[in-house]
Scaffold this motif. Sequence first.
Motif, PDB file in Angstrom:
ATOM      1  N   ASN A 182       0.812  -1.209   0.000  1.00 36.89           N
ATOM      2  CA  ASN A 182       0.000   0.000   0.000  1.00 36.89           C
ATOM      3  C   ASN A 182       0.852   1.269   0.000  1.00 36.89           C
ATOM      4  OD1 ASN A 182      -2.442  -1.502   0.147  1.00 36.89           O
ATOM      5  ND2 ASN A 182      -2.117  -1.789   2.346  1.00 36.89           N
ATOM      6  N   GLY A 183       0.255   2.375  -0.434  1.00 40.30           N
ATOM      7  CA  GLY A 183       0.885   3.681  -0.324  1.00 40.30           C
ATOM      8  C   GLY A 183       1.779   4.081  -1.468  1.00 40.30           C
ATOM      9  N   ILE A 184       1.832   3.286  -2.539  1.00 40.11           N
ATOM     10  CA  ILE A 184       2.724   3.605  -3.655  1.00 40.11           C
ATOM     11  C   ILE A 184       2.002   4.359  -4.756  1.00 40.11           C
ATOM     12  CG2 ILE A 184       4.142   2.598  -5.496  1.00 40.11           C
ATOM     13  CD1 ILE A 184       5.033   0.458  -3.595  1.00 40.11           C
ATOM     14  N   THR A 185       0.730   4.058  -4.957  1.00 40.29           N
ATOM     15  CA  THR A 185      -0.030   4.718  -6.016  1.00 40.29           C
ATOM     16  C   THR A 185      -1.438   5.035  -5.524  1.00 40.29           C
ATOM     17  OG1 THR A 185      -0.608   4.593  -8.374  1.00 40.29           O
ATOM     18  CG2 THR A 185      -0.912   2.583  -7.068  1.00 40.29           C
ATOM     19  N   PHE A 186      -2.216   5.715  -6.353  1.00 40.67           N
ATOM     20  CA  PHE A 186      -3.578   6.103  -5.986  1.00 40.67           C
ATOM     21  C   PHE A 186      -4.489   4.886  -5.926  1.00 40.67           C
ATOM     22  CE2 PHE A 186      -1.808   9.888  -8.172  1.00 40.67           C
ATOM     23  CZ  PHE A 186      -1.862  10.775  -7.098  1.00 40.67           C
ATOM     24  N   TRP A 187      -5.594   5.025  -5.206  1.00 40.51           N
ATOM     25  CA  TRP A 187      -6.508   3.899  -4.989  1.00 40.51           C
ATOM     26  C   TRP A 187      -7.033   3.327  -6.291  1.00 40.51           C
ATOM     27  CZ3 TRP A 187     -11.406   3.936  -6.952  1.00 40.51           C
ATOM     28  CH2 TRP A 187     -11.916   5.186  -7.346  1.00 40.51           C
ATOM     29  N   ASN A 188      -7.262   4.197  -7.285  1.00 39.84           N
ATOM     30  CA  ASN A 188      -7.853   3.712  -8.540  1.00 39.84           C
ATOM     31  C   ASN A 188      -6.839   3.006  -9.435  1.00 39.84           C
ATOM     32  OD1 ASN A 188      -6.532   6.188  -9.017  1.00 39.84           O
ATOM     33  ND2 ASN A 188      -7.787   6.622 -10.810  1.00 39.84           N
ATOM     34  N   LYS A 189      -5.567   2.983  -9.000  1.00 35.52           N
ATOM     35  CA  LYS A 189      -4.525   2.287  -9.758  1.00 35.52           C
ATOM     36  C   LYS A 189      -3.873   1.167  -8.943  1.00 35.52           C
ATOM     37  CE  LYS A 189      -3.280   6.358 -12.521  1.00 35.52           C
ATOM     38  NZ  LYS A 189      -2.164   7.225 -12.963  1.00 35.52           N
ATOM     39  N   ALA A 190      -4.375   0.938  -7.753  1.00 39.20           N
ATOM     40  CA  ALA A 190      -3.712   0.032  -6.813  1.00 39.20           C
ATOM     41  C   ALA A 190      -4.173  -1.417  -6.996  1.00 39.20           C
ATOM     42  CB  ALA A 190      -3.991   0.491  -5.385  1.00 39.20           C
ATOM     43  N   LEU A 191      -3.454  -2.314  -6.356  1.00 39.84           N
ATOM     44  CA  LEU A 191      -3.859  -3.715  -6.263  1.00 39.84           C
ATOM     45  C   LEU A 191      -4.935  -3.820  -5.188  1.00 39.84           C
ATOM     46  CD1 LEU A 191      -3.104  -6.647  -7.282  1.00 39.84           C
ATOM     47  CD2 LEU A 191      -1.696  -6.800  -5.220  1.00 39.84           C
ATOM     48  N   ILE A 192      -6.077  -4.384  -5.544  1.00 40.40           N
ATOM     49  CA  ILE A 192      -7.203  -4.419  -4.614  1.00 40.40           C
ATOM     50  C   ILE A 192      -6.903  -5.291  -3.395  1.00 40.40           C
ATOM     51  CG2 ILE A 192      -9.579  -5.254  -4.333  1.00 40.40           C
ATOM     52  CD1 ILE A 192     -10.149  -4.263  -7.141  1.00 40.40           C
ATOM     53  N   ASN A 193      -6.369  -6.481  -3.633  1.00 42.95           N
ATOM     54  CA  ASN A 193      -6.187  -7.425  -2.522  1.00 42.95           C
ATOM     55  C   ASN A 193      -4.716  -7.539  -2.110  1.00 42.95           C
ATOM     56  OD1 ASN A 193      -5.884  -8.582  -5.068  1.00 42.95           O
ATOM     57  ND2 ASN A 193      -6.515 -10.615  -4.411  1.00 42.95           N
ATOM     58  N   THR A 194      -4.183  -6.421  -1.628  1.00 39.43           N
ATOM     59  CA  THR A 194      -2.795  -6.443  -1.152  1.00 39.43           C
ATOM     60  C   THR A 194      -2.637  -7.267   0.124  1.00 39.43           C
ATOM     61  OG1 THR A 194      -3.187  -4.363   0.026  1.00 39.43           O
ATOM     62  CG2 THR A 194      -2.165  -4.213  -2.151  1.00 39.43           C
ATOM     63  N   LYS A 195      -3.700  -7.421   0.902  1.00 40.11           N
ATOM     64  CA  LYS A 195      -3.586  -8.123   2.183  1.00 40.11           C
ATOM     65  C   LYS A 195      -3.035  -9.531   2.005  1.00 40.11           C
ATOM     66  CE  LYS A 195      -7.148  -5.677   4.841  1.00 40.11           C
ATOM     67  NZ  LYS A 195      -8.444  -5.814   5.565  1.00 40.11           N
ATOM     68  N   GLU A 196      -3.525 -10.240   0.973  1.00 39.20           N
ATOM     69  CA  GLU A 196      -3.066 -11.612   0.740  1.00 39.20           C
ATOM     70  C   GLU A 196      -1.595 -11.656   0.353  1.00 39.20           C
ATOM     71  OE1 GLU A 196      -5.884 -10.350  -0.400  1.00 39.20           O
ATOM     72  OE2 GLU A 196      -7.533 -11.814  -0.332  1.00 39.20           O
ATOM     73  N   ILE A 197      -1.161 -10.688  -0.470  1.00 37.37           N
ATOM     74  CA  ILE A 197       0.254 -10.639  -0.870  1.00 37.37           C
ATOM     75  C   ILE A 197       1.130 -10.275   0.323  1.00 37.37           C
ATOM     76  CG2 ILE A 197       1.937  -9.396  -2.287  1.00 37.37           C
ATOM     77  CD1 ILE A 197       0.373 -11.288  -3.926  1.00 37.37           C
TER      78      ILE A 197
END
Length: 289
Positions: A182-197
């Motif tokens: 999280n925190g690298i790009t805007f929400w509309n360009k981000a990976l939705i399910n970062t929690k699993e990664i």
Amino acid sequence: MHNITKIGHLTDIHYSYPENITIKQLMSKRLYGYIFWKLSKGKRFDFSMLKEIKEDIKKEQLDHIVVTGDLTQLCLPEEFYKVKTFLQSLHSQENISIIPGNHDFYVSEGKKHFYKEFQLQYPFVKIINNCALIGVNSAVVTPPVVSYGYLTQSQIKKLQEITERLDNRYFNILLIHHPPINGITFWNKALINTKEIIKILKTGIINLVLYGHIHRFSIRYFSSINGKIPVISASPLAYALRKHNQIGGYNIYEINRANNKWRLIIKRKTYNFQTKSFDVETFDFFIFS
């Protein structure tokens, strides 16, 4: 085991070939991308530098090349064909690992063209000398303006199984298009399910993460139980925003193991339009137990 492995990292080529685009092909999200390319985005890229990039990569005698997505701009069949031809001029097919980006799946039709040219399944694992490459596909078809990514649950499950089998015999490298933290790009360009990664990264099995998508060189760190993991993006290969010092190029990673520790040296190579050569920045090496 091979002493030093050299891996080249290319990303966000955005190869554009809209000359023969048809009205039918434009009756989709491609119309938005086509207009944006003609008015703005296309001015940021200069594909004339690909000749020099090709010559420079060949001089480096890389063991392997990874491409972290957005090979094309509008996922047109001609774009896939031409970018494949370019990549095949850099190295043998078995020594290039490719994952798709959101522009390669810009519309649903893009999936068919991508898999026709690059017959791959995700996640994949490739052993390159002392390294294990793990590639995942975060690209999904999205509406205009947004370009988020998503890893399917089947990919997450397989990725967990892969990382459970891996150990520190290999330097384990995760390839993904979207930033996995999280925190690298805007929400509309981000990976939705970062929690699993993030859960997987915390185990410390992955030693290095390579991605693209954000159109700039970046090094971040993620804390795992075994220490910090570099999370690195490369500049778009043919970027040419000279006024803002955003110049295209690629990264090289030199990896070797000595005294039960890994050594990673990062080289950022950027194209110099004045000298028609490459400037090199070498970053501090990192040690992993």
